[in-house]
Design a protein around this motif. Sequence first.
Motif, short mmCIF file in Angstrom:
data_model
loop_
_atom_site.label_atom_id
_atom_site.label_comp_id
_atom_site.label_asym_id
_atom_site.label_seq_id
_atom_site.Cartn_x
_atom_site.Cartn_y
_atom_site.Cartn_z
N LEU A 1 32.65 36.78 31.82
CA LEU A 1 32.48 37.10 33.24
C LEU A 1 33.43 38.19 33.67
CD1 LEU A 1 31.28 36.47 36.05
CD2 LEU A 1 33.06 34.73 36.31
N LEU A 2 34.71 38.04 33.36
CA LEU A 2 35.70 39.03 33.78
C LEU A 2 35.47 40.38 33.11
CD1 LEU A 2 38.98 36.89 33.78
CD2 LEU A 2 37.66 37.68 35.75
N GLY A 3 35.09 40.36 31.84
CA GLY A 3 34.84 41.62 31.14
C GLY A 3 33.75 42.44 31.81
N ALA A 4 32.68 41.78 32.25
CA ALA A 4 31.58 42.49 32.89
C ALA A 4 31.93 42.91 34.31
CB ALA A 4 30.33 41.61 32.90
N VAL A 5 32.56 42.02 35.07
CA VAL A 5 32.84 42.30 36.47
C VAL A 5 33.91 43.38 36.63
CG1 VAL A 5 33.83 41.30 38.57
CG2 VAL A 5 32.10 40.04 37.29
N GLU A 6 34.93 43.36 35.79
CA GLU A 6 36.01 44.33 35.94
C GLU A 6 35.56 45.76 35.63
OE1 GLU A 6 39.26 42.78 33.61
OE2 GLU A 6 40.07 41.72 35.37
N LYS A 7 34.51 45.91 34.85
CA LYS A 7 33.96 47.25 34.61
C LYS A 7 33.34 47.84 35.87
CE LYS A 7 32.97 46.62 29.68
NZ LYS A 7 31.90 46.54 28.63
N GLU A 8 32.88 46.98 36.78
CA GLU A 8 32.23 47.44 38.00
C GLU A 8 33.14 47.39 39.22
OE1 GLU A 8 29.31 48.76 38.06
OE2 GLU A 8 28.77 48.31 35.97
N LEU A 9 34.01 46.38 39.29
CA LEU A 9 34.81 46.16 40.49
C LEU A 9 36.29 46.47 40.32
CD1 LEU A 9 33.23 42.77 41.65
CD2 LEU A 9 32.85 45.03 42.64
N GLY A 10 36.75 46.65 39.10
CA GLY A 10 38.16 46.85 38.86
C GLY A 10 38.85 45.54 38.52
N PRO A 11 40.18 45.56 38.37
CA PRO A 11 40.92 44.38 37.94
C PRO A 11 40.70 43.18 38.86
CG PRO A 11 42.32 46.32 37.86
CD PRO A 11 41.06 46.74 38.54
N VAL A 12 40.49 42.02 38.26
CA VAL A 12 40.32 40.77 39.00
C VAL A 12 41.54 39.91 38.77
CG1 VAL A 12 38.92 38.69 39.27
CG2 VAL A 12 37.81 40.88 38.80
N ASP A 13 42.26 39.60 39.84
CA ASP A 13 43.45 38.77 39.73
C ASP A 13 43.12 37.27 39.80
OD1 ASP A 13 45.09 41.05 39.65
OD2 ASP A 13 45.11 41.16 41.83
N ARG A 14 42.04 36.94 40.50
CA ARG A 14 41.72 35.53 40.70
C ARG A 14 40.24 35.38 40.96
NH1 ARG A 14 41.59 32.13 45.41
NH2 ARG A 14 41.92 29.94 44.86
N VAL A 15 39.66 34.33 40.38
CA VAL A 15 38.25 33.98 40.66
C VAL A 15 38.25 32.65 41.40
CG1 VAL A 15 35.98 33.49 39.70
CG2 VAL A 15 37.47 35.19 38.59
N ALA A 16 37.68 32.65 42.59
CA ALA A 16 37.61 31.44 43.41
C ALA A 16 36.15 31.05 43.57
CB ALA A 16 38.25 31.66 44.77
N PHE A 17 35.87 29.76 43.40
CA PHE A 17 34.49 29.26 43.53
C PHE A 17 34.34 28.43 44.79
CE2 PHE A 17 34.70 30.14 39.01
CZ PHE A 17 33.42 30.58 38.69
N GLU A 18 33.18 28.53 45.39
CA GLU A 18 32.75 27.61 46.43
C GLU A 18 31.56 26.82 45.91
OE1 GLU A 18 31.98 29.40 50.17
OE2 GLU A 18 33.87 30.51 50.24
#
Length: 231
Positions: free
Chosen positions: A213-230
């Motif tokens: 998930l992080l590998g794909a998302v960070e290519k589009e959005l940049g560095p992800v420090d935290r993933v929060a779920f609802e």
Amino acid sequence: MEPQRLTGPEAGVLKYDLLTALSVAGLNGSPTLQTSFMRLMALVTARYNWRADEFCVGQRDMARMWSVNERTVKREIKRLVSAGVLICKRSGVRGRVGAYRLNYGEIARLSEPSWSRVGSDFEQRMRARYRQIETKVIKLETYLRDEERTPSAPLKGSPWGRAMTAVAAEHPNLYEAWFARLTFLTFEGGQLHLKAPSGFIQRYVEMHHMPVLLGAVEKELGPVDRVAFEI
């Protein structure tokens, strides 16, 4: 594939590699995964009986080691068992301390996307040791309620949509089983907010598929420090 019990002349290397796999999987996962694996590694290094292939530690002792209360210990062990990282050998009932063993094969499957980050020598050793690793995709209809079975289509053209398109192309089974059911909410200040249809899906993604998930998302959005779920 389950390796031989970690005793004997090569046991030291096997144990260090196992702990390395846990550490890099945690470091490349969510804060929840990092905390879970840090606690597990402390428990393994301090109290794991490699000859018996188990740890048998009371909740009070674990709570003291982790600097948490016993309710948190119960929740943490349940999370690790539900994810398949730990296997319960004997339940702790009627004053008896429970016994758990590490699930080497599941730890290998979980950490495999991060092996190359350690180095080619480590990756080669792990692949040789766990030759029969296959991506484990649970058939969701076995576990999910009816309202959890309808995938959410990614928004085409959006950064999240492009990230999910990339995941679907590279890992089609994973996308259909897990990522298609996540809904993008916001991304602000390095914090990615997603909606999951159930706590089961949230926990499984956190424990097993966060590196993808992080590998794909960070290519589009940049560095992800935290993933929060609802939910």
